[in-house]
Design a protein around this motif. Structure first.
Motif, PDB file in Angstrom:
ATOM      1  N   LEU A   1      55.947  35.112  87.660  1.00 30.59           N
ATOM      2  CA  LEU A   1      55.852  36.450  88.233  1.00 30.59           C
ATOM      3  C   LEU A   1      55.842  37.433  87.064  1.00 30.59           C
ATOM      4  O   LEU A   1      56.728  37.399  86.212  1.00 30.59           O
ATOM      5  N   GLY A   2      54.840  38.299  87.031  1.00 32.62           N
ATOM      6  CA  GLY A   2      54.767  39.302  85.972  1.00 32.62           C
ATOM      7  C   GLY A   2      54.885  40.696  86.561  1.00 32.62           C
ATOM      8  O   GLY A   2      54.238  41.004  87.562  1.00 32.62           O
ATOM      9  N   MET A   3      55.738  41.505  85.958  1.00 31.06           N
ATOM     10  CA  MET A   3      55.874  42.891  86.429  1.00 31.06           C
ATOM     11  C   MET A   3      55.637  43.846  85.272  1.00 31.06           C
ATOM     12  O   MET A   3      56.069  43.599  84.144  1.00 31.06           O
ATOM     13  N   SER A   4      54.935  44.941  85.608  1.00 32.79           N
ATOM     14  CA  SER A   4      54.610  45.946  84.607  1.00 32.79           C
ATOM     15  C   SER A   4      55.185  47.288  85.017  1.00 32.79           C
ATOM     16  O   SER A   4      55.172  47.643  86.201  1.00 32.79           O
ATOM     17  N   ALA A   5      55.710  48.046  84.048  1.00 30.72           N
ATOM     18  CA  ALA A   5      56.177  49.424  84.294  1.00 30.72           C
ATOM     19  C   ALA A   5      55.957  50.232  83.032  1.00 30.72           C
ATOM     20  O   ALA A   5      56.249  49.781  81.925  1.00 30.72           O
ATOM     21  N   LEU A   6      55.419  51.427  83.198  1.00 35.31           N
ATOM     22  CA  LEU A   6      55.142  52.289  82.040  1.00 35.31           C
ATOM     23  C   LEU A   6      56.023  53.529  82.011  1.00 35.31           C
ATOM     24  O   LEU A   6      55.930  54.336  81.100  1.00 35.31           O
TER      25      LEU A   6
ATOM     26  N   THR B   1      59.912  55.310  82.318  1.00 36.17           N
ATOM     27  CA  THR B   1      61.350  55.024  82.242  1.00 36.17           C
ATOM     28  C   THR B   1      61.981  55.140  83.635  1.00 36.17           C
ATOM     29  O   THR B   1      62.996  54.521  83.905  1.00 36.17           O
ATOM     30  N   THR B   2      61.350  55.912  84.504  1.00 32.16           N
ATOM     31  CA  THR B   2      61.890  56.060  85.864  1.00 32.16           C
ATOM     32  C   THR B   2      61.549  54.873  86.763  1.00 32.16           C
ATOM     33  O   THR B   2      62.203  54.673  87.788  1.00 32.16           O
ATOM     34  N   THR B   3      60.533  54.113  86.425  1.00 29.99           N
ATOM     35  CA  THR B   3      60.161  52.986  87.304  1.00 29.99           C
ATOM     36  C   THR B   3      60.629  51.636  86.764  1.00 29.99           C
ATOM     37  O   THR B   3      60.713  50.669  87.518  1.00 29.99           O
ATOM     38  N   MET B   4      60.926  51.574  85.465  1.00 33.86           N
ATOM     39  CA  MET B   4      61.311  50.251  84.946  1.00 33.86           C
ATOM     40  C   MET B   4      62.566  49.662  85.598  1.00 33.86           C
ATOM     41  O   MET B   4      62.641  48.449  85.763  1.00 33.86           O
ATOM     42  N   PRO B   5      63.546  50.492  86.024  1.00 35.41           N
ATOM     43  CA  PRO B   5      64.709  49.872  86.685  1.00 35.41           C
ATOM     44  C   PRO B   5      64.342  49.132  87.973  1.00 35.41           C
ATOM     45  O   PRO B   5      65.103  48.279  88.436  1.00 35.41           O
ATOM     46  N   TYR B   6      63.172  49.438  88.526  1.00 33.19           N
ATOM     47  CA  TYR B   6      62.781  48.776  89.773  1.00 33.19           C
ATOM     48  C   TYR B   6      62.571  47.275  89.579  1.00 33.19           C
ATOM     49  O   TYR B   6      62.698  46.480  90.522  1.00 33.19           O
ATOM     50  N   MET B   7      62.294  46.894  88.346  1.00 31.34           N
ATOM     51  CA  MET B   7      62.132  45.458  88.073  1.00 31.34           C
ATOM     52  C   MET B   7      63.417  44.712  88.416  1.00 31.34           C
ATOM     53  O   MET B   7      63.387  43.576  88.865  1.00 31.34           O
TER      54      MET B   7
ATOM     55  N   VAL C   1      58.241  40.302  81.978  1.00 33.19           N
ATOM     56  CA  VAL C   1      58.109  41.746  82.190  1.00 33.19           C
ATOM     57  C   VAL C   1      57.507  42.404  80.957  1.00 33.19           C
ATOM     58  O   VAL C   1      57.620  41.891  79.846  1.00 33.19           O
ATOM     59  N   GLY C   2      56.837  43.539  81.189  1.00 28.83           N
ATOM     60  CA  GLY C   2      56.238  44.252  80.070  1.00 28.83           C
ATOM     61  C   GLY C   2      55.909  45.680  80.429  1.00 28.83           C
ATOM     62  O   GLY C   2      56.004  46.094  81.589  1.00 28.83           O
TER      63      GLY C   2
ATOM     64  N   GLY D   1      67.687  40.403  83.726  1.00 25.93           N
ATOM     65  CA  GLY D   1      67.610  39.007  84.165  1.00 25.93           C
ATOM     66  C   GLY D   1      66.212  38.421  84.178  1.00 25.93           C
ATOM     67  O   GLY D   1      65.949  37.422  84.863  1.00 25.93           O
ATOM     68  N   ALA D   2      65.282  39.025  83.397  1.00 25.43           N
ATOM     69  CA  ALA D   2      63.947  38.423  83.276  1.00 25.43           C
ATOM     70  C   ALA D   2      64.026  37.251  82.304  1.00 25.43           C
ATOM     71  O   ALA D   2      64.968  37.159  81.522  1.00 25.43           O
ATOM     72  N   ASP D   3      63.044  36.366  82.340  1.00 21.00           N
ATOM     73  CA  ASP D   3      63.036  35.273  81.370  1.00 21.00           C
ATOM     74  C   ASP D   3      62.575  35.772  80.008  1.00 21.00           C
ATOM     75  O   ASP D   3      63.057  35.322  78.977  1.00 21.00           O
ATOM     76  N   ALA D   4      61.611  36.677  80.017  1.00 16.52           N
ATOM     77  CA  ALA D   4      61.152  37.210  78.733  1.00 16.52           C
ATOM     78  C   ALA D   4      60.475  38.558  78.898  1.00 16.52           C
ATOM     79  O   ALA D   4      59.849  38.841  79.920  1.00 16.52           O
ATOM     80  N   TYR D   5      60.644  39.370  77.859  1.00 20.96           N
ATOM     81  CA  TYR D   5      59.896  40.623  77.731  1.00 20.96           C
ATOM     82  C   TYR D   5      58.743  40.323  76.774  1.00 20.96           C
ATOM     83  O   TYR D   5      58.940  39.626  75.779  1.00 20.96           O
ATOM     84  N   CYS D   6      57.549  40.804  77.081  1.00 18.47           N
ATOM     85  CA  CYS D   6      56.409  40.564  76.179  1.00 18.47           C
ATOM     86  C   CYS D   6      55.841  41.893  75.719  1.00 18.47           C
ATOM     87  O   CYS D   6      55.467  42.733  76.537  1.00 18.47           O
ATOM     88  N   ARG D   7      55.769  42.019  74.421  1.00 22.53           N
ATOM     89  CA  ARG D   7      55.333  43.277  73.795  1.00 22.53           C
ATOM     90  C   ARG D   7      53.864  43.584  74.101  1.00 22.53           C
ATOM     91  O   ARG D   7      53.472  44.713  74.283  1.00 22.53           O
TER      92      ARG D   7
END
Ligand code: B12
Length: 233
Positions: free
Chosen positions: A157-162, A164-170, A190-191, A204-210
């Motif tokens: 599962l990949g989630m994207s947020a650009l 700062t107000t939406t990233m907590p939704y992950m 997540v990224g 609690g994501a498995d990894a953040y990808c730059r």
């Protein structure tokens, strides 16, 4: 000549052309961007290099001027549209023909967020690496992710947020997965520009990808781990 100030893209050398593409992206000139991409392809540039050096490079400049209040939403939308024109040409070329399917990913931008260029790029690069990608688009509430996981049965599962107000939704999505007892059934990546490794861990994501290249490497690594753990189970 009456049109001597008109720039003929094909007459520029590679470096000048990339510079001109930065300007054209900045000005939201979709046709010129498409032409530039095609010229670089004719000059045997790798699709990945065109994507990162010409398109993402140009978008970085747009991003800086947007941040500094020099460009505004309408201009950035035009730039994004031009970028998408270039990406559409590269998409089929990035797909490795005949590559074995290495896994499946569901990807989407989180609720409240309509940025999709980075997500699309990740999707394209993942497809290019042999993953099957199901793209949920933008502005996804938790229900969309849950439904897609159930119906599509992805590995990732990949989630994207650009924003700062939406990233907590992950975290809302991951917490819901935990509540439903399905968190460990998926690799969660997540990224997005405002995220970092620490944030990825904290939610609690498995990894953040730059970036998209790291996303592909990370996805492959986690798929290998998953297979190993299945074998040893
Ligand atoms: C283009 C853009 C827009 C376009 C989006 C068009 C589109 N179709 O996407 C438009 C004009 C619509 C827009 C709107 C807004 N934007 Co805007 N936008 C940008 C901009 C300039 C570029 C983003 C981008 O496409 N980058 C290029 C891609 C390739 O990079 P990327 O997205 O980071 O993706 C890469 C990695 O992050 C990673 N990645 C991304 N997603 C994922 C997912 C996974 C699973 C993985 C593994 C990896 C991964 O891989 C990608 C590829 O390498 C950024 C500036 C910036 N520096 O990011 C601002 C920016 C994100 N926007 C911003 C803002 C404020 C807004 C608005 C609120 C403006 C407004 N006042 O209306 C609205 C929000 C609308 C909304 N509700 O979402 C701010 C956010 C600030 C903050 N602290 O939150 C930024 C940072 C600009 C700024 N400095 O002020 N925006």
């Amino acid at each position: 000549m009456s049109d001597e100030d008109e720039i003929i893209l094909s007459e520029l050398d590679d470096e000048e052309l990339v510079q001109q593409m930065f300007d054209d992206l900045y000005d939201g000139l979709k046709e010129e961007i498409e032409e530039g991409v095609n010229i670089l392809l004719e000059r045997k540039w790798e699709p990945y290099d065109i994507l990162t050096k010409a398109l993402v490079g140009g978008m970085t400049i747009v991003g800086a001027d947007f941040r500094d209040g020099i460009l505004f939403v309408p201009e950035v939308l035009l730039a994004a549209n031009a970028m998408k024109g270039g990406m559409a040409i590269l998409k089929p070329l990035l797909a490795e023909t005949g590559a074995p399917r290495v896994g499946k990913m569901v990807i989407g931008t989180v609720k409240g967020d309509i940025h999709d260029i980075g997500k699309n790029l990740v999707g394209m690069m993942m497809e290019g690496a042999g993953f099957e990608v199901v793209d949920l688009g933008i502005n996804n509430p938790v229900e969309n992710y849950l439904e897609a996981m159930e119906t599509e049965g992805p590995d990732i599962l990949g989630m994207s947020a650009l924003l700062t107000t939406t990233m907590p939704y992950m975290k809302v999505v991951i917490d819901t997965m935990v509540e439903q007892g399905i968190r460990d059934d998926y690799i969660v990546l997540v990224g997005g520009a405002p995220l970092n490794e620490e944030f990825g861990k904290a939610i609690g994501a498995d990894a953040y990808c730059r970036d998209a290249a790291v996303a592909v490497e990370t996805a492959k690594e986690w798929m290998a781990r998953k297979h190993n753990s299945v074998k040893s189970a």
